[in-house]
Design a protein around this motif. Structure first.
Motif, PDB file in Angstrom:
ATOM      1  N   GLY A 163      36.873  -8.816 -11.538  1.00 52.81           N
ATOM      2  CA  GLY A 163      35.412  -8.679 -10.385  1.00 52.81           C
ATOM      3  C   GLY A 163      35.048  -7.325 -11.072  1.00 52.81           C
ATOM      4  N   LEU A 164      35.672  -6.144 -11.576  1.00 57.22           N
ATOM      5  CA  LEU A 164      34.890  -4.675 -12.070  1.00 57.22           C
ATOM      6  C   LEU A 164      34.511  -5.640 -13.015  1.00 57.22           C
ATOM      7  N   GLY A 165      34.796  -6.246 -14.158  1.00 49.80           N
ATOM      8  CA  GLY A 165      33.516  -6.801 -15.696  1.00 49.80           C
ATOM      9  C   GLY A 165      32.404  -7.085 -14.407  1.00 49.80           C
ATOM     10  N   VAL A 166      32.445  -8.490 -13.891  1.00 50.85           N
ATOM     11  CA  VAL A 166      31.410  -9.050 -12.417  1.00 50.85           C
ATOM     12  C   VAL A 166      30.576  -7.587 -12.692  1.00 50.85           C
ATOM     13  N   ALA A 167      30.649  -6.298 -11.444  1.00 50.28           N
ATOM     14  CA  ALA A 167      30.276  -5.536 -11.202  1.00 50.28           C
ATOM     15  C   ALA A 167      29.559  -4.608 -12.489  1.00 50.28           C
ATOM     16  N   LEU A 168      30.659  -4.411 -13.455  1.00 51.55           N
ATOM     17  CA  LEU A 168      29.974  -3.654 -14.448  1.00 51.55           C
ATOM     18  C   LEU A 168      27.838  -4.293 -14.779  1.00 51.55           C
ATOM     19  N   ALA A 169      28.647  -5.703 -15.615  1.00 47.60           N
ATOM     20  CA  ALA A 169      28.004  -6.427 -15.948  1.00 47.60           C
ATOM     21  C   ALA A 169      26.222  -6.063 -15.347  1.00 47.60           C
ATOM     22  N   CYS A 170      26.400  -6.694 -13.897  1.00 42.18           N
ATOM     23  CA  CYS A 170      25.562  -7.294 -12.739  1.00 42.18           C
ATOM     24  C   CYS A 170      24.644  -5.941 -12.349  1.00 42.18           C
ATOM     25  N   LEU A 171      25.886  -4.387 -12.664  1.00 42.92           N
ATOM     26  CA  LEU A 171      24.621  -3.228 -12.329  1.00 42.92           C
ATOM     27  C   LEU A 171      24.069  -2.661 -13.988  1.00 42.92           C
ATOM     28  N   TYR A 172      24.876  -2.466 -14.077  1.00 45.27           N
ATOM     29  CA  TYR A 172      24.239  -2.381 -15.936  1.00 45.27           C
ATOM     30  C   TYR A 172      23.554  -3.088 -16.977  1.00 45.27           C
ATOM     31  N   ILE A 173      23.113  -4.130 -16.731  1.00 42.24           N
ATOM     32  CA  ILE A 173      22.155  -4.712 -17.526  1.00 42.24           C
ATOM     33  C   ILE A 173      21.084  -5.211 -16.907  1.00 42.24           C
ATOM     34  N   PRO A 174      20.251  -5.125 -17.401  1.00 45.55           N
ATOM     35  CA  PRO A 174      19.055  -5.870 -16.535  1.00 45.55           C
ATOM     36  C   PRO A 174      18.916  -7.425 -16.785  1.00 45.55           C
ATOM     37  N   TRP A 175      19.580  -7.735 -15.918  1.00 45.39           N
ATOM     38  CA  TRP A 175      19.342  -9.324 -16.391  1.00 45.39           C
ATOM     39  C   TRP A 175      17.738 -10.015 -15.655  1.00 45.39           C
ATOM     40  N   PRO A 176      17.221 -10.648 -15.945  1.00 42.20           N
ATOM     41  CA  PRO A 176      15.891 -11.585 -16.021  1.00 42.20           C
ATOM     42  C   PRO A 176      15.751 -12.206 -15.084  1.00 42.20           C
ATOM     43  N   VAL A 207      20.823 -16.281 -16.246  1.00 43.41           N
ATOM     44  CA  VAL A 207      21.447 -15.354 -17.557  1.00 43.41           C
ATOM     45  C   VAL A 207      21.843 -14.451 -16.706  1.00 43.41           C
ATOM     46  N   ALA A 208      22.053 -14.357 -16.119  1.00 44.27           N
ATOM     47  CA  ALA A 208      23.259 -13.230 -15.264  1.00 44.27           C
ATOM     48  C   ALA A 208      24.496 -13.406 -15.163  1.00 44.27           C
ATOM     49  N   LEU A 209      24.528 -15.049 -14.788  1.00 46.22           N
ATOM     50  CA  LEU A 209      25.694 -16.057 -14.725  1.00 46.22           C
ATOM     51  C   LEU A 209      26.739 -15.719 -15.783  1.00 46.22           C
ATOM     52  N   MET A 210      25.564 -16.071 -16.609  1.00 47.69           N
ATOM     53  CA  MET A 210      26.792 -16.253 -18.339  1.00 47.69           C
ATOM     54  C   MET A 210      26.680 -14.956 -18.624  1.00 47.69           C
ATOM     55  N   GLY A 211      26.444 -13.897 -18.826  1.00 50.47           N
ATOM     56  CA  GLY A 211      26.174 -12.419 -18.959  1.00 50.47           C
ATOM     57  C   GLY A 211      27.597 -12.052 -18.334  1.00 50.47           C
ATOM     58  N   ALA A 212      28.394 -12.658 -16.469  1.00 49.20           N
ATOM     59  CA  ALA A 212      28.900 -11.822 -15.890  1.00 49.20           C
ATOM     60  C   ALA A 212      30.065 -12.866 -16.253  1.00 49.20           C
ATOM     61  N   THR A 213      29.680 -13.864 -16.162  1.00 45.42           N
ATOM     62  CA  THR A 213      31.283 -15.306 -16.750  1.00 45.42           C
ATOM     63  C   THR A 213      31.993 -14.578 -17.799  1.00 45.42           C
ATOM     64  N   VAL A 214      30.727 -13.797 -18.737  1.00 41.02           N
ATOM     65  CA  VAL A 214      31.838 -13.676 -20.003  1.00 41.02           C
ATOM     66  C   VAL A 214      32.036 -11.897 -19.778  1.00 41.02           C
ATOM     67  N   ALA A 215      31.604 -11.486 -18.878  1.00 38.73           N
ATOM     68  CA  ALA A 215      32.360  -9.941 -18.605  1.00 38.73           C
ATOM     69  C   ALA A 215      33.682 -10.660 -17.625  1.00 38.73           C
ATOM     70  N   GLY A 216      33.605 -10.988 -16.605  1.00 36.55           N
ATOM     71  CA  GLY A 216      35.133 -11.695 -16.083  1.00 36.55           C
ATOM     72  C   GLY A 216      35.437 -11.667 -16.744  1.00 36.55           C
ATOM     73  N   ALA A 217      35.601 -13.043 -17.413  1.00 39.22           N
ATOM     74  CA  ALA A 217      36.554 -13.740 -18.209  1.00 39.22           C
ATOM     75  C   ALA A 217      36.919 -12.663 -19.180  1.00 39.22           C
ATOM     76  N   ALA A 218      36.474 -11.560 -19.776  1.00 40.00           N
ATOM     77  CA  ALA A 218      36.769 -10.724 -20.363  1.00 40.00           C
ATOM     78  C   ALA A 218      38.185  -9.862 -20.240  1.00 40.00           C
ATOM     79  N   PHE A 219      36.878  -9.277 -18.692  1.00 39.90           N
ATOM     80  CA  PHE A 219      38.390  -8.249 -18.357  1.00 39.90           C
ATOM     81  C   PHE A 219      39.603  -9.228 -17.623  1.00 39.90           C
TER      82      PHE A 219
END
Lengths: 321, 365
Positions: B92-105, B109-121
């Motif tokens: 959840g921390l990874g998802v939150a960081l991805a959502c808060l600090y990356i300006p997704w269009p 795209v945001a879901l893909m990014g957050a997926t990678v971040a959540g899984a990685a964390f």
């Protein structure tokens, strides 16, 4: 930090360490006999509830204590049935019992008292009173030793002294009696015990039973000594801290005392100070909360002294056919 | 010779366990002075008879699919990952960081990014216990329990001291930007005339969970790595003899497991709350144990068990709303399911095996 503050912190260390110590020794008996028990938390919780509930209803703390120990014993019996009789997975059984306790206590509390899953506050007679040791007040004026004796050593409830006495008793039982020798053997090499004609099942059930009784004491102290009544999830991870202490102590009684005192001290510090300012940097309160677990992982990793569990721990015993 | 046909092992044993758990739960409801039949009707009514009820059921089920898969993958390598809760928190921390600090269009795209971040964390949080198990022999159950508590402390610290917006009281991040908001079932399935899934939190993550089920099935039964994981789970010595590195399999299985747990945070954090709160996981990591045990660690079984638990959760909430039965009833049912399908497995299995043996003998003569 002056003497008064120090005594207060150490005093609350002893109070907070007591349930940990009882639960830790409970786990010690069980795991030394080869039965892993991650259900310490659940047993404490169910005992906390039944001791508080019965103590409130009957007004007698002793009946409460008995009820708490009985509740804890029932969970122990289920654990024994699952892991000894039916040779199930001991860890999964422990997890299940923790959930069972967490759910059933609130369920019964709600039906019994209708106060949102808690018992009413216990009145004076339904709690363990603080015991003043002889001469505590007379000796108080003596510098340093006086307050230490009067405030730190004297003035706890009976279960605190019971817990402390349990340490040498556990040591004596495990290392100086025939029963203890067999109990340790059953955790290391059950087939040897079996060959000698001693019942593995019987010994393991005995160990699990002792574990239930001690967890019962721990839970009862939590609800009727440390606090005045039961609230939902009141064990708050103490069973797991006790488990951590057990590993930290490498399954030995005297080490267990040290580990529980250390973890109790950390809890006391976290309770009293929020963030500790060390000048150069601030230690956040969360670090104090996490420290017992981090220390345990470090010990488990074997970088600082290796913690080796009993050899047959977690393995159901199957007679060869 | 097997004592029982495979289908009996896969279907009958869990079924009997569930029936036992259900009977005991009904007794519990009776004991607290309510009617089990009425309670069951209310649960069905609230969870399955309205689309909004389904919206909640599927929302909970999404969480349980991810955590159930997490526990299953570890089970296949004969490891008990009890740390799904902590891995989901850190995910959840990874998802939150991805959502808060990356300006997704856009949310895709945001879901893909957050997926990678959540899984990685999540995977990162599982790495240390996995490494310690593989290299130092530290028992993974104990270390993952410890890491649950450490995760809670870490998350608490990060939320209170770093991510909490200035002036806010509760330990939570600020709301995520609009571009990261995931479409809910209400937005996806409602037409102009009829509103479907009104107000329910189920969202597009559910389909991700279904994809995860398929992916895990492919991984475990259709890839070389999956074969190695299963071989390692069946017999470590045989796997070692076949040239499979225990260290590698332990670490990889746990990374996948932790990553799946981390994905759960997509649903709660990005899909529902749209900010990271302290108790986002709500014990779903532990329910994953029940789900995996009941689903016999098979993705299809996990999917069905997750639906059942989703139903129980939503039904339990309805019960708490309309009767005197507290939500904790669900915790009791969950405990009974874990007890019967996990620990008392042999109690159900032994009589069934005897029955099948007797039948076979009857056929032979």
């Amino acid at each position: 930090m002056d003497l008064d503050t120090l005594i207060q912190v150490l005093d609350s260390t002893i109070r907070l360490a007591t349930p940990l110590l009882l639960a830790c020794l409970a786990g010690l008996f069980s795991e030394r006999a080869g039965i892993f028990d991650i259900g310490l938390e659940g047993k404490m919780l169910i005992s906390a509830f039944f001791s508080a509930g019965v103590a409130f209803t009957t007004g007698s703390i002793w009946l409460g204590l008995l009820a708490g120990m009985a509740g804890s014993l029932v969970l122990s019996a289920i654990h024994g049935l699952a892991s000894i009789t039916f040779r199930g997975n001991q860890l999964i059984s422990g997890v299940a019992l923790n959930f069972l306790a967490s759910g059933i206590t609130v369920l019964i509390a709600q039906t019994w008292f209708s106060q949102g899953g808690r018992t009413p506050s216990l009145p004076e007679g339904a709690r363990f009173a603080e015991i003043t040791l002889p001469l505590a007040e007379t000796l108080r004026p003596v510098p340093v030793l006086g307050p230490v004796y009067a405030d730190l050593i004297s003035g706890h409830s009976i279960l605190v002294y019971v817990a402390l006495l349990m340490v040498p008793l556990t040591w004596w039982v495990l290392f100086r009696t025939r029963f203890g020798l067999r109990l340790r053997a059953v955790g290391e090499a059950p087939e040897a015990v079996d060959t000698a004609g001693v019942s593995v099942t019987g010994l393991r059930f005995a160990a699990v039973g002792i574990c239930g009784l001690l967890c019962g004491l721990a839970g009862a102290y939590l609800a009727t000594g440390l606090q005045a009544g039961f609230v939902r999830e009141m064990t708050a991870g103490r069973g797991y801290i006790a488990l951590a202490a057990l590993i930290f102590a490498k399954w030995r009684p005297w080490y267990a005392l040290g580990a529980c005192m250390l973890f109790g001290f950390l809890q006391a510090i976290a309770l009293r100070y929020q963030n500790i300012d060390l000048g150069a940097f601030v230690v956040p309160v969360q670090a104090m909360d996490a420290l017992p677990y981090i220390l345990t992982v470090v010990i488990l990793a074997g970088f600082v002294g290796k913690a080796i569990p009993p050899r047959a721990g977690g393995e159901p015993y199957v007679k060869e056919r | 010779m097997d004592k029982m046909p495979a289908w009996a092992d896969a279907v009958l044993v869990p079924l009997f366990s569930i029936v036992l758990a259900a009977i005991l739960s009904a007794l519990v409801i009776l004991a607290i002075g309510e009617s089990p039949v009425e309670a069951f009707k209310l649960m069905v009514e609230g969870a399955l008879m309205r689309s909004a009820g389904w919206g909640y059921t599927l929302y909970y089920a999404t969480n349980f699919i991810f955590t159930g898969l997490c526990v299953s993958v570890a089970f296949h390598a004969r490891m008990f990952n009890i740390g799904g809760e902590g891995q989901a928190m850190i995910g959840g921390l990874g998802v939150a960081l991805a959502c808060l600090y990356i300006p997704w269009p856009h949310w895709t795209v945001a879901l893909m990014g957050a997926t990678v971040a959540g899984a990685a964390f999540g995977a990162a949080w599982a790495f240390i216990p996995a490494y310690l198990q593989a290299k130092r022999g530290s028992h993974i159950v104990i270390t993952t329990i410890m890491f649950n508590f450490i995760a809670a402390a870490v998350l608490n610290y990060v939320l209170v001291n770093i991510l909490r917006p200035p002036g806010a009281q509760d330990p939570a991040t600020g709301p995520f930007p609009d571009a990261t908001h995931l479409p809910t079932f209400q937005q996806m399935f409602s037409t102009a005339e009829t509103a479907m899934f009104r107000g329910a939190p189920a969202n597009v993550t559910f389909f991700l969970a279904v994809i995860a089920c398929v992916a895990v099935w492919l991984l475990i039964w259709r890839t070389r790595l999956g074969y190695e994981i299963r071989a390692f789970g069946h017999s470590e010595t045989a796997a070692r003899y076949a040239g499979i590195s225990p260290v590698r399999i332990t670490v990889i299985a746990m990374l996948i497991s932790g990553g799946l747990a981390g994905l759960m945070a997509l649903n709660t954090t990005m899909g529902e709350a749209e900010r990271l709160v302290m108790n986002a996981t709500e014990g779903a990591g532990f329910i994953g144990i029940a789900v995996a045990l009941m689903g016999r660690s098979h993705p299809l079984g996990v999917f069905l068990a997750a639906l059942l638990f989703g139903f129980l959760y939503q039904g339990g909430a309805e019960l708490a709303l309309w009767t005197n039965i507290p939500r904790e009833l669900i915790t009791v049912i969950q405990a009974l399911v874990i007890l019967f399908t996990g620990a008392l497995d042999n109690m159900v299995r032994m009589p069934l095996e005897k029955l099948f043996l007797a039948m076979r003998r009857g056929n032979a003569t």
